[in-house]
Design an enzyme around this catalytic site. Sequence first.
Site, PDB file in Angstrom:
ATOM      1  N   GLY A 255      -3.754   9.479  -1.609  1.00 45.05           N
ATOM      2  CA  GLY A 255      -3.403   8.061  -1.554  1.00 45.05           C
ATOM      3  C   GLY A 255      -4.617   7.144  -1.640  1.00 45.05           C
TER       4      GLY A 255
ATOM      5  CB  VAL B 252      -6.441   5.334   3.157  1.00 45.00           C
ATOM      6  CG1 VAL B 252      -7.361   5.753   4.287  1.00 45.00           C
ATOM      7  CG2 VAL B 252      -6.076   3.862   3.291  1.00 45.00           C
TER       8      VAL B 252
ATOM      9  CB  SER C 253      -4.451  -5.875  10.667  1.00 42.01           C
ATOM     10  OG  SER C 253      -3.839  -6.086   9.426  1.00 42.01           O
TER      11      SER C 253
ATOM     12  CG  LEU D  83      -7.104  -0.827   3.952  1.00 49.18           C
ATOM     13  CD1 LEU D  83      -6.633   0.566   4.322  1.00 49.18           C
ATOM     14  CD2 LEU D  83      -8.588  -1.000   4.227  1.00 49.18           C
TER      15      LEU D  83
ATOM     16  CG  HIS E  74       0.031  -3.974   0.688  1.00 50.62           C
ATOM     17  ND1 HIS E  74       0.017  -2.610   0.825  1.00 50.62           N
ATOM     18  CD2 HIS E  74       0.509  -4.460   1.852  1.00 50.62           C
ATOM     19  CE1 HIS E  74       0.462  -2.288   2.030  1.00 50.62           C
ATOM     20  NE2 HIS E  74       0.776  -3.392   2.674  1.00 50.62           N
TER      21      HIS E  74
END
Length: 308
Positions: free
Chosen positions: A14, A16, A109, A167, A180
Amino acid sequence: MNKTDKIYVAGHTGLVGSAIMRSLRAQGYSNFMLHTIEELDLTRQAAVEEMFKQERPDYVILAAAKVGGIHANDTYPADFIYINLQLESNIIHSAYRNGVKKLCFLGSSCIYPKFAPQPMKEDYLLEGKLEPTNEPYAIAKIAGIKMCQAFNRQYGTKFISVMPTNLYGPHDNFDLQSSHVMPALIRKFVDARTAAAASATVWGSGSPKREFLFVDDLADAIVFLMNHYDDGEIINIGTGQDVTILELAAMIKEEVGFIGTIEFDSSKPDGTPRKLLDVSKINALGWSAKTPLREGVQKTIQWYLENK
Ligand code: GDP
């Protein structure tokens, strides 16, 4: 972590996980335990237990998660809470049972209250109501944090929890419905430029503020914390700076070279008004983000153009 220790990176393909792999490899780590989702369904407890028993990793970085943008979170709340609760609980429990030396759990977050004072300090957790569009996801992530802390308290494990801000970077999800804002806007402006369209559409009002961290910076922070942070208390990872969605859109538009106008779709939600992390804790440990937003945006656009 010694260079020869076995490191399990859950979610290594992925956004990350792939950045963590780049960072670990660049720093000389070479002994990995990696499984694609096809090889191992992390929501299946017996399968995860068996895999830990057979492979006995020394360290675990838990970067696997069901993730998505505001629309995906709002549309598939059951998937976001169920999948995340299952996989984190399976991995954390198996890590404890198999004597893992240290585990790093990745939160988000969005665990902080919707109207938390800005920038958000680690101790604002559970001080107010969450943002409704991603509450199921946030609750699953909060459960993961509390699980790590409970295992540390009861069993003396060394499980740390890090809270990254929004991110972006290579290997992101560029699907317009589930992504996102950063990958969505890159794709929209690239498509608009290709089609020589008159305008490109940004969701909501453009006024919410978000902080964006280039994913390779996050990966460096995680490897740094695996080697220098042992506390069960959560720790924020971000840049400490935020921009409005309109400012972000204008920057992407410029970097893509789209010359049309920006339109707003007010039927789409804004979500939480502002999400900026207080990063003084990680800065005090000696780590800070390196990649300026514009440079990260340029690298991500380039990756998208080469890989779309
Ligand atoms: P959030 O940080 O959890 O709210 O998730 P997102 O990254 O999906 O959205 C951040 C903000 O960007 C929200 O205010 C969205 O309405 C806004 N936004 C503007 N255009 C887009 C778009 O095309 N896709 C997404 N996902 N968000 C957008």
